[in-house]
Write a protein that holds these residues in place. Sequence first.
Motif, PDB file in Angstrom:
ATOM      1  N   ASP A 274      26.257  -6.762  10.170  1.00  0.00           N
ATOM      2  CA  ASP A 274      26.590  -8.171   9.930  1.00  0.00           C
ATOM      3  C   ASP A 274      25.495  -9.111  10.408  1.00  0.00           C
ATOM      4  N   GLY A 275      24.243  -8.649  10.363  1.00  0.00           N
ATOM      5  CA  GLY A 275      23.142  -9.495  10.782  1.00  0.00           C
ATOM      6  C   GLY A 275      22.996  -9.615  12.279  1.00  0.00           C
ATOM      7  N   LEU A 276      23.668  -8.775  13.057  1.00  0.00           N
ATOM      8  CA  LEU A 276      23.634  -8.856  14.513  1.00  0.00           C
ATOM      9  C   LEU A 276      23.261  -7.514  15.126  1.00  0.00           C
ATOM     10  N   VAL A 277      22.531  -7.579  16.236  1.00  0.00           N
ATOM     11  CA  VAL A 277      22.256  -6.381  17.027  1.00  0.00           C
ATOM     12  C   VAL A 277      23.504  -6.088  17.853  1.00  0.00           C
ATOM     13  N   GLN A 278      24.244  -5.060  17.478  1.00  0.00           N
ATOM     14  CA  GLN A 278      25.490  -4.739  18.175  1.00  0.00           C
ATOM     15  C   GLN A 278      25.258  -3.869  19.403  1.00  0.00           C
ATOM     16  N   ASN A 279      24.223  -3.038  19.368  1.00  0.00           N
ATOM     17  CA  ASN A 279      23.924  -2.177  20.512  1.00  0.00           C
ATOM     18  C   ASN A 279      22.513  -1.644  20.371  1.00  0.00           C
ATOM     19  N   THR A 280      21.882  -1.381  21.511  1.00  0.00           N
ATOM     20  CA  THR A 280      20.569  -0.751  21.533  1.00  0.00           C
ATOM     21  C   THR A 280      20.645   0.442  22.477  1.00  0.00           C
ATOM     22  N   VAL A 281      20.192   1.590  22.009  1.00  0.00           N
ATOM     23  CA  VAL A 281      20.324   2.830  22.770  1.00  0.00           C
ATOM     24  C   VAL A 281      18.970   3.517  22.828  1.00  0.00           C
ATOM     25  N   ALA A 282      18.602   4.008  24.011  1.00  0.00           N
ATOM     26  CA  ALA A 282      17.334   4.719  24.185  1.00  0.00           C
ATOM     27  C   ALA A 282      17.423   6.113  23.582  1.00  0.00           C
ATOM     28  N   SER A 283      16.280   6.727  23.385  1.00  0.00           N
ATOM     29  CA  SER A 283      16.243   8.050  22.762  1.00  0.00           C
ATOM     30  C   SER A 283      16.930   9.118  23.611  1.00  0.00           C
ATOM     31  N   ASP A 284      17.094   8.868  24.922  1.00  0.00           N
ATOM     32  CA  ASP A 284      17.809   9.828  25.770  1.00  0.00           C
ATOM     33  C   ASP A 284      19.312   9.580  25.775  1.00  0.00           C
ATOM     34  N   GLY A 285      19.792   8.648  24.929  1.00  0.00           N
ATOM     35  CA  GLY A 285      21.221   8.379  24.819  1.00  0.00           C
ATOM     36  C   GLY A 285      21.736   7.305  25.754  1.00  0.00           C
ATOM     37  N   ARG A 286      20.873   6.739  26.582  1.00  0.00           N
ATOM     38  CA  ARG A 286      21.315   5.720  27.529  1.00  0.00           C
ATOM     39  C   ARG A 286      21.337   4.362  26.851  1.00  0.00           C
ATOM     40  N   SER A 287      22.425   3.619  27.051  1.00  0.00           N
ATOM     41  CA  SER A 287      22.538   2.288  26.464  1.00  0.00           C
ATOM     42  C   SER A 287      21.528   1.342  27.094  1.00  0.00           C
ATOM     43  N   LEU A 288      20.944   0.495  26.267  1.00  0.00           N
ATOM     44  CA  LEU A 288      20.043  -0.553  26.745  1.00  0.00           C
ATOM     45  C   LEU A 288      20.685  -1.927  26.639  1.00  0.00           C
ATOM     46  N   SER A 289      21.977  -1.962  26.304  1.00  0.00           N
ATOM     47  CA  SER A 289      22.692  -3.220  26.113  1.00  0.00           C
ATOM     48  C   SER A 289      23.496  -3.571  27.360  1.00  0.00           C
ATOM     49  N   PHE A 290      23.363  -4.788  27.817  1.00  0.00           N
ATOM     50  CA  PHE A 290      24.005  -5.248  29.045  1.00  0.00           C
ATOM     51  C   PHE A 290      25.518  -5.119  28.986  1.00  0.00           C
ATOM     52  N   TYR A 291      26.101  -5.467  27.840  1.00  0.00           N
ATOM     53  CA  TYR A 291      27.558  -5.581  27.786  1.00  0.00           C
ATOM     54  C   TYR A 291      28.258  -4.251  28.033  1.00  0.00           C
ATOM     55  N   THR A 292      27.641  -3.117  27.671  1.00  0.00           N
ATOM     56  CA  THR A 292      28.300  -1.823  27.873  1.00  0.00           C
ATOM     57  C   THR A 292      28.495  -1.540  29.363  1.00  0.00           C
ATOM     58  N   TYR A 293      27.502  -1.893  30.180  1.00  0.00           N
ATOM     59  CA  TYR A 293      27.623  -1.689  31.621  1.00  0.00           C
ATOM     60  C   TYR A 293      28.580  -2.701  32.242  1.00  0.00           C
ATOM     61  N   ALA A 294      28.584  -3.924  31.710  1.00  0.00           N
ATOM     62  CA  ALA A 294      29.499  -4.933  32.224  1.00  0.00           C
ATOM     63  C   ALA A 294      30.950  -4.521  31.986  1.00  0.00           C
ATOM     64  N   LEU A 295      31.262  -4.028  30.802  1.00  0.00           N
ATOM     65  CA  LEU A 295      32.625  -3.592  30.511  1.00  0.00           C
ATOM     66  C   LEU A 295      33.036  -2.428  31.403  1.00  0.00           C
ATOM     67  N   GLU A 296      32.164  -1.438  31.526  1.00  0.00           N
ATOM     68  CA  GLU A 296      32.475  -0.276  32.363  1.00  0.00           C
ATOM     69  C   GLU A 296      32.680  -0.686  33.820  1.00  0.00           C
ATOM     70  N   ALA A 297      31.811  -1.548  34.332  1.00  0.00           N
ATOM     71  CA  ALA A 297      31.913  -1.968  35.735  1.00  0.00           C
ATOM     72  C   ALA A 297      33.207  -2.733  35.988  1.00  0.00           C
ATOM     73  N   LEU A 298      33.574  -3.617  35.085  1.00  0.00           N
ATOM     74  CA  LEU A 298      34.783  -4.413  35.282  1.00  0.00           C
ATOM     75  C   LEU A 298      36.042  -3.555  35.184  1.00  0.00           C
ATOM     76  N   VAL A 299      36.034  -2.580  34.296  1.00  0.00           N
ATOM     77  CA  VAL A 299      37.182  -1.679  34.176  1.00  0.00           C
ATOM     78  C   VAL A 299      37.456  -0.987  35.507  1.00  0.00           C
ATOM     79  N   PHE A 300      36.423  -0.401  36.104  1.00  0.00           N
ATOM     80  CA  PHE A 300      36.626   0.377  37.325  1.00  0.00           C
ATOM     81  C   PHE A 300      36.681  -0.496  38.581  1.00  0.00           C
ATOM     82  N   ALA A 301      36.149  -1.702  38.498  1.00  0.00           N
ATOM     83  CA  ALA A 301      36.282  -2.612  39.637  1.00  0.00           C
ATOM     84  C   ALA A 301      37.741  -3.004  39.848  1.00  0.00           C
ATOM     85  N   TYR A 302      38.478  -3.179  38.758  1.00  0.00           N
ATOM     86  CA  TYR A 302      39.868  -3.606  38.864  1.00  0.00           C
ATOM     87  C   TYR A 302      40.863  -2.451  38.769  1.00  0.00           C
ATOM     88  N   ARG A 303      40.438  -1.335  38.204  1.00  0.00           N
ATOM     89  CA  ARG A 303      41.308  -0.157  38.138  1.00  0.00           C
ATOM     90  C   ARG A 303      40.482   1.085  38.455  1.00  0.00           C
TER      91      ARG A 303
END
Length: 533
Positions: A274-303
């Motif tokens: 849709d004309g947007l960069v939805q995610n960027t991933v390194a060749s080793d499979g690690r996400s380079l997008s901030f939001y993926t780590y933010a979501l994971e951190a908030l999930v486990f911070a509260y639960r």
Amino acid sequence: MLYSILFLSGAAVLALELLASRIMTPYFGVSLYIWTGILSITLVALALGYWAGGRLAASRRAAGNVARLASLFALMPAVASFAIVAACSVYPWLFPPLASANLVLGAFAACVFLLFVPLFAASAMNPLLVAILLARGRGRPGDAGAGTVFFVSTLGSVAGVLATAFGLIHYLSNFSATLAVALALALLSLIAAIRPPAPLAARGGLGLAGAAATLVAALMLWQADAYTGRMWPAAYGGRSWQVEASFRSLFGTVKILRSAPDESGRFARIYFQDGLVQNTVASDGRSLSFYTYALEALVFAYRPRIGSALVLGLGAGVVPMRLAGRGVAVEAVEIDPASLAAATRTFGFDPSRVRVHLADARTQLKRCARAHDVIVVDLFHGDGTPDYLITRDFFGDLRRCLEPDGIVVFNTFADLERPVAYAHLLATLREELPHIVLYRPDWPGTAHVNSFIVAGTRPLPEPQQILLDYVPLQHTAALDMMLARPMTLDRGLLQNGEIVTDARNRALHDVAESQIVYRRAVVQSLPAAFLVN
């Protein structure tokens, strides 16, 4: 044969409208104003075409002259074909500056450029055919045959929508599919010249026009990938990018872009839709997008201890796979089969570890069989979350699929320089999930950024400190700072916020204006090659 030509030209009209909306989405988005432009220009072109066709049929040279009328009728598909080919040859370079200058006016101009002439020419065929029937003495009293003409044309339009949605879109890019429509129209004129459905006043000229249109459309279609391929490689973010793969469905096109390798052979992939960069991933499979780590951190911070999680929106599959890797029973909901295909074949998503429902999020929530400890909402289409997924009714469905002490973590976009659009979301969410905390990274100079919401039906616990030692260095400081500075709802964030329901949405214009600002910034930051769909 006259009716067959009309039927197929009617099919081409609706096929072109459907393809044009998909072509324009990466440049202009899918907001209320953009669709207003597409529909209004389409209807104006059809109306003027009907009027012009009637004027041609009543002109001195054509009135009552079957040969002249038939020649004009058979010429119109070739005219439409030439116009489509010309538009396809230019729009990849024309649309980005149009969108950058003024998104709404640019969308109207793009519609005129892409749709007006072919729709005008195709709609002129209807009154011309009525005139042919009258001149041949076959017009019935009452409607003079107009009812049958418009009946056939409209049935052709229905066939065109079905053929495009379930055929062309699956097998061709939007660029190539549009050229295929141009080729089909050109062949109609050529066939009419070879086997005239009626006496023709200028058969040789019609044959020449049909042959020329067929040749040009066929050559352009044959070289479609090579033509757009001249725009690649494209420079973005300090890297050089090429298209690695494309996945098409009724919901859009997912492009996988791959960067040139660096000195050590490492590269990155972009999930682009849709004309947007939805995610960027390194060749080793690690996400380079901030939001993926933010979501994971908030999930486990509260639960910290989670039995089950529901992820709405799959994308590249990074977030559900991270949760599954921590031993969580994860279900994911994704409406677009192209997303699932891209995540599985390109980004290492494993459907055996995450149960995937190919369904609309709203529908799936209504039939959820269990309550979850955590629900992650990461739903986007075009420039934001679809309207029906930000209503009180939807948030009520979320609440019913949540454990009493569970949490919902949202990935949203907010422009707090224009806070009223976000105020509608927060005011609506609070009606069903009243305990809310907002997190937002501090990126100087950027107003419209990922903003994360943690919400629940009960008071939220104090967040625990989370150590994610695999976060890319460029995101570590921003993530730590964001987690340390939660924002509670205050009067300023909720000011002028209206509660949105399925039955009443007074926020449409505020949301559309915010999306327009964001889309223009996106188009200005991306190379033109990324946006060709």
